[in-house]
Design a protein around this motif. Structure first.
Motif, short mmCIF file in Angstrom:
data_model
loop_
_atom_site.label_atom_id
_atom_site.label_comp_id
_atom_site.label_asym_id
_atom_site.label_seq_id
_atom_site.Cartn_x
_atom_site.Cartn_y
_atom_site.Cartn_z
N GLN A 1 69.18 -16.76 65.62
CA GLN A 1 69.25 -16.69 64.16
C GLN A 1 70.19 -17.79 63.67
OE1 GLN A 1 70.48 -12.46 63.96
NE2 GLN A 1 68.66 -12.13 62.70
N PRO A 2 69.96 -18.30 62.48
CA PRO A 2 70.85 -19.35 61.97
C PRO A 2 72.20 -18.79 61.54
CG PRO A 2 69.23 -18.76 60.30
CD PRO A 2 68.86 -18.00 61.55
N VAL A 3 73.24 -19.55 61.79
CA VAL A 3 74.60 -19.17 61.37
C VAL A 3 75.31 -20.40 60.84
CG1 VAL A 3 74.80 -17.29 63.06
CG2 VAL A 3 75.58 -19.59 63.67
N LEU A 4 76.35 -20.16 60.07
CA LEU A 4 77.21 -21.26 59.65
C LEU A 4 78.06 -21.72 60.82
CD1 LEU A 4 78.53 -20.12 56.15
CD2 LEU A 4 76.71 -21.76 56.63
N LEU A 5 78.26 -23.04 60.92
CA LEU A 5 79.16 -23.57 61.94
C LEU A 5 80.56 -22.98 61.79
CD1 LEU A 5 79.97 -25.48 64.23
CD2 LEU A 5 80.26 -27.29 62.51
N VAL B 1 67.31 -29.21 64.18
CA VAL B 1 66.74 -28.37 65.24
C VAL B 1 66.55 -26.93 64.79
CG1 VAL B 1 67.77 -29.83 67.02
CG2 VAL B 1 68.99 -27.78 66.27
N MET B 2 66.81 -26.65 63.52
CA MET B 2 66.69 -25.27 63.03
C MET B 2 65.25 -24.78 63.03
SD MET B 2 69.78 -24.41 62.54
CE MET B 2 69.73 -22.93 61.59
N HIS B 3 64.31 -25.70 63.01
CA HIS B 3 62.90 -25.30 62.99
C HIS B 3 62.32 -25.28 64.40
CE1 HIS B 3 62.75 -25.14 58.66
NE2 HIS B 3 63.31 -26.34 58.59
N ARG B 4 63.15 -24.90 65.32
CA ARG B 4 62.69 -24.63 66.69
C ARG B 4 63.12 -23.21 67.04
NH1 ARG B 4 65.06 -29.82 70.03
NH2 ARG B 4 64.13 -31.49 68.78
N GLY B 5 62.28 -22.52 67.75
CA GLY B 5 62.69 -21.20 68.23
C GLY B 5 62.44 -20.07 67.26
N HIS B 6 61.75 -20.34 66.13
CA HIS B 6 61.34 -19.28 65.21
C HIS B 6 62.55 -18.47 64.71
CE1 HIS B 6 57.49 -20.38 66.92
NE2 HIS B 6 57.94 -20.05 68.13
N LEU B 7 63.54 -19.16 64.21
CA LEU B 7 64.78 -18.51 63.79
C LEU B 7 64.58 -17.55 62.62
CD1 LEU B 7 67.20 -21.58 63.97
CD2 LEU B 7 67.18 -19.61 65.50
N LYS C 1 50.67 -21.06 69.76
CA LYS C 1 49.35 -21.63 70.05
C LYS C 1 49.08 -22.85 69.21
CE LYS C 1 47.22 -17.27 71.55
NZ LYS C 1 46.21 -16.21 71.24
N ARG C 2 49.59 -22.84 67.97
CA ARG C 2 49.37 -23.98 67.08
C ARG C 2 50.38 -25.10 67.29
NH1 ARG C 2 47.29 -22.01 61.15
NH2 ARG C 2 46.14 -20.12 61.77
N GLY C 3 51.41 -24.81 68.12
CA GLY C 3 52.41 -25.82 68.39
C GLY C 3 53.35 -26.05 67.24
N CYS C 4 53.65 -25.00 66.48
CA CYS C 4 54.54 -25.13 65.33
C CYS C 4 55.52 -23.97 65.31
CB CYS C 4 53.75 -25.19 64.03
SG CYS C 4 52.89 -23.63 63.62
N ASP C 5 56.46 -24.01 64.38
CA ASP C 5 57.41 -22.92 64.17
C ASP C 5 56.78 -21.89 63.24
OD1 ASP C 5 60.44 -22.14 64.53
OD2 ASP C 5 60.01 -21.87 62.39
N ILE C 6 57.25 -20.65 63.32
CA ILE C 6 56.70 -19.61 62.45
C ILE C 6 56.83 -19.98 60.98
CG2 ILE C 6 58.85 -18.28 62.41
CD1 ILE C 6 57.15 -15.74 62.32
N SER C 7 57.87 -20.71 60.65
CA SER C 7 58.09 -21.11 59.25
C SER C 7 57.06 -22.13 58.78
CB SER C 7 59.50 -21.68 59.09
OG SER C 7 59.66 -22.87 59.84
N GLY D 1 60.43 -17.41 50.84
CA GLY D 1 61.87 -17.24 50.68
C GLY D 1 62.52 -16.73 51.95
N ALA D 2 61.78 -15.90 52.71
CA ALA D 2 62.31 -15.36 53.96
C ALA D 2 62.30 -16.39 55.07
CB ALA D 2 61.48 -14.15 54.38
N LEU D 3 61.63 -17.52 54.82
CA LEU D 3 61.54 -18.57 55.84
C LEU D 3 62.55 -19.69 55.60
CD1 LEU D 3 57.64 -18.84 55.96
CD2 LEU D 3 59.13 -17.53 57.47
N ASP D 4 63.26 -19.63 54.50
CA ASP D 4 64.23 -20.69 54.17
C ASP D 4 65.55 -20.44 54.91
OD1 ASP D 4 65.14 -22.94 52.26
OD2 ASP D 4 66.66 -21.37 52.00
N ILE D 5 65.98 -21.44 55.66
CA ILE D 5 67.17 -21.29 56.51
C ILE D 5 68.40 -20.93 55.69
CG2 ILE D 5 68.79 -22.51 58.01
CD1 ILE D 5 66.20 -21.68 59.39
N ASP D 6 68.64 -21.63 54.62
CA ASP D 6 69.83 -21.36 53.82
C ASP D 6 69.78 -19.97 53.19
OD1 ASP D 6 71.18 -23.86 54.21
OD2 ASP D 6 69.69 -24.79 52.90
N ALA D 7 68.58 -19.54 52.79
CA ALA D 7 68.43 -18.20 52.23
C ALA D 7 68.68 -17.14 53.30
CB ALA D 7 67.04 -18.04 51.62
N ILE D 8 68.20 -17.42 54.51
CA ILE D 8 68.42 -16.48 55.62
C ILE D 8 69.91 -16.31 55.88
CG2 ILE D 8 68.14 -16.20 58.12
CD1 ILE D 8 65.40 -17.56 57.82
#
Length: 475
Positions: free
Chosen positions: A160-164, A358-364, A396-402, A422-429
């Protein structure tokens, strides 16, 4: 002949003299030993056990010896066995009979316990100060990080994304707990065994509280057997060192990963990196790796002392001579590690753009998509399965869930609306995690204030510590 040799007809064998000597290690405690002897002599004079003239001669003689050791001109003789006998024999050589009266009412058993406790206090105090320095550096970096995000991980996989800043504050709290452990070790050392003599006390009318106060101890140890045989305070110190070394090792591992080309999250200063003797392109995080490696030594020092003490009957046993080397090594090793880590953290360069890239890797966003469905009435376990299928589709499509089209979400569940974006936006998450201790900017700001306030309390507490006898040069 040794100072204890009156009962013996023969001297010890040369091999056992060297084997039994602790002087190579405990000479590092010369200031503690001399301070204890001066306090003891002053008390003996105050109690009328020795004359004030003898006390003055002893004090002046000890001060001269200390000055010579400080200057590096004192010659240690391995035949003296330990720092106590080295100082006393030289004192007697310099001032005559008065030097022989110093040991009245005292044993090397309570003397070494006193020296070791004084040293433990000084080492704990110095480590607490170094701990504050690293926490201050991490707080500065957390404050500078601002809105920088990075992928939080479990199992070293994107989670999951977090602040540094949130990530760095986790280490601040670890080292805050370490400060508390060091303070406990300091307090455990802060009681005087002097006056317990060999194990049973003494017939001389000693004033143990006078020597305790003179040496900066807050109390005296209640039981003479416990006074000479207890090394729990060293276990406390070495345990505090071992846990903090583990925390440093974990941070070092992150630095090694973050500075790699695969991550690219930070660049270490040239001052805290090394190169390769054969590969000119290399810039290696050697010092982070070395901190990670030295952790084994510190943990080993704790293990050694635990094993040494585990089978000892009361009171003093020669095994306990092995108590100081590990404690000195653990404290000095950790002190170096703290200094290097503080320098690394204070001088690294953070690549916020790389962290975000790299936030759009791993389906965060997967957990938030499941929460989206759960908030609309779907049981969370069912929502978990739905989002799992979406992740599989994205793979299968070779992309991130977002990056899936809205139609893919609609096919997965009729509960999805276009506001799923909105649920797919990293900053909103990140911003949505407002629970206390969470990674939302507002929660992290509150957390930062608490961490900074705790730092200031700990920093202020240093002025309230009981006095210490500083470690000597080269100790």
């Amino acid at each position: 002949m040794a100072l204890w040799g009156g009962r013996f007809e023969q001297g010890v064998a040369e091999v056992t003299q060297e084997f039994g000597a602790s002087l190579p290690v405990d000479k590092a405690l010369y200031r503690q030993d001399i301070a204890g002897s001066k306090a003891h002599a002053a008390m003996l004079a105050a109690q009328g056990i020795i004359s004030h003239e003898d006390e003055r001669a002893i004090r002046e003689g000890l001060e001269g010896i200390e000055a010579d050791i400080d200057a590096g001109t004192f010659v240690f003789d391995i035949n003296d066995e330990d720092i106590h006998m080295a100082v006393e024999s030289e004192l007697t050589r310099r001032i005559g009979e008065a030097g022989g009266r110093l040991h009245t009412g005292r044993s090397r058993n309570d003397q070494v316990a006193t020296d070791t406790r004084l040293a433990a206090k000084a080492l704990a105090r110095d480590l607490m100060q170094a701990n504050l320095g690293l926490r201050r550096a991490l707080l500065v970096e957390a404050d500078k990080a601002g809105a920088t995000v990075l992928p939080g991980m479990t199992h070293l996989q994107h989670a999951q994304p977090v602040l540094l800043s949130h990530h760095l504050l986790a280490y601040v709290w670890m080292f805050t707990r370490d400060f508390g452990r060091l303070r406990s070790a300091f307090d455990a050392s802060d009681a005087s065994p002097l006056g317990a003599a060999a194990l049973a006390g003494t017939t001389y009318p000693l004033d143990r509280r006078m020597t305790a106060e003179t040496l900066g101890f807050s109390s005296v140890i209640d039981n003479s057997l416990d006074a000479v045989s207890d090394r729990d305070f060293l276990l406390d110190l070495e345990y505090a060192c071992a846990v903090m070394a583990v925390h440093l090792s974990r941070l070092s591992e992150e630095i090694v990963l973050w500075s790699s080309q695969e991550f690219g999250f930070i660049t270490l200063s040239d001052s805290y990196s090394t190169g390769s003797s054969i590969m000119p392109q290399k810039k290696n995080p050697d010092f982070a790796e070395l901190i990670r490696g030295k952790t084994g030594r510190v943990v080993g020092d704790l293990t050694q002392l635990l094993v040494t003490l585990k089978g000892l009957p009361l009171a003093y046993n020669k095994d306990m001579q092995e108590d100081k080397e590990g404690a000195l090594d653990a404290a000095h090793t950790l002190m170096q590690c703290l200094s290097v880590m503080t320098g690394m953290v204070s001088t690294w360069t953070v690549h916020a753009d790389r962290m975000r890239a790299v936030m759009h890797r791993g389906h965060l966003a997967a957990t938030d998509v499941a929460d989206y469905l759960a908030k609309r009435g779907m049981p969370f376990r069912e929502a978990h399965a739905v989002v799992g299928h979406l992740v599989l589709e994205a793979e299968k499509r070779g992309c991130d869930i977002s990056e899936l089209p809205f139609e893919a979400f609609q096919e997965a569940s009729e509960l999805f609306r276009r506001d799923i974006t909105g649920a797919l936006d990293i900053d909103a998450i990140v911003a949505a995690r407002t629970t206390e201790g969470g990674t939302a900017p507002s929660a992290v700001a509150d957390q930062f204030k608490r961490a900074q306030a705790r730092y200031l309390v700990d920093e202020s507490s240093m002025a309230l510590l009981s006095p210490v006898v500083e470690m000597g040069h080269g100790a």
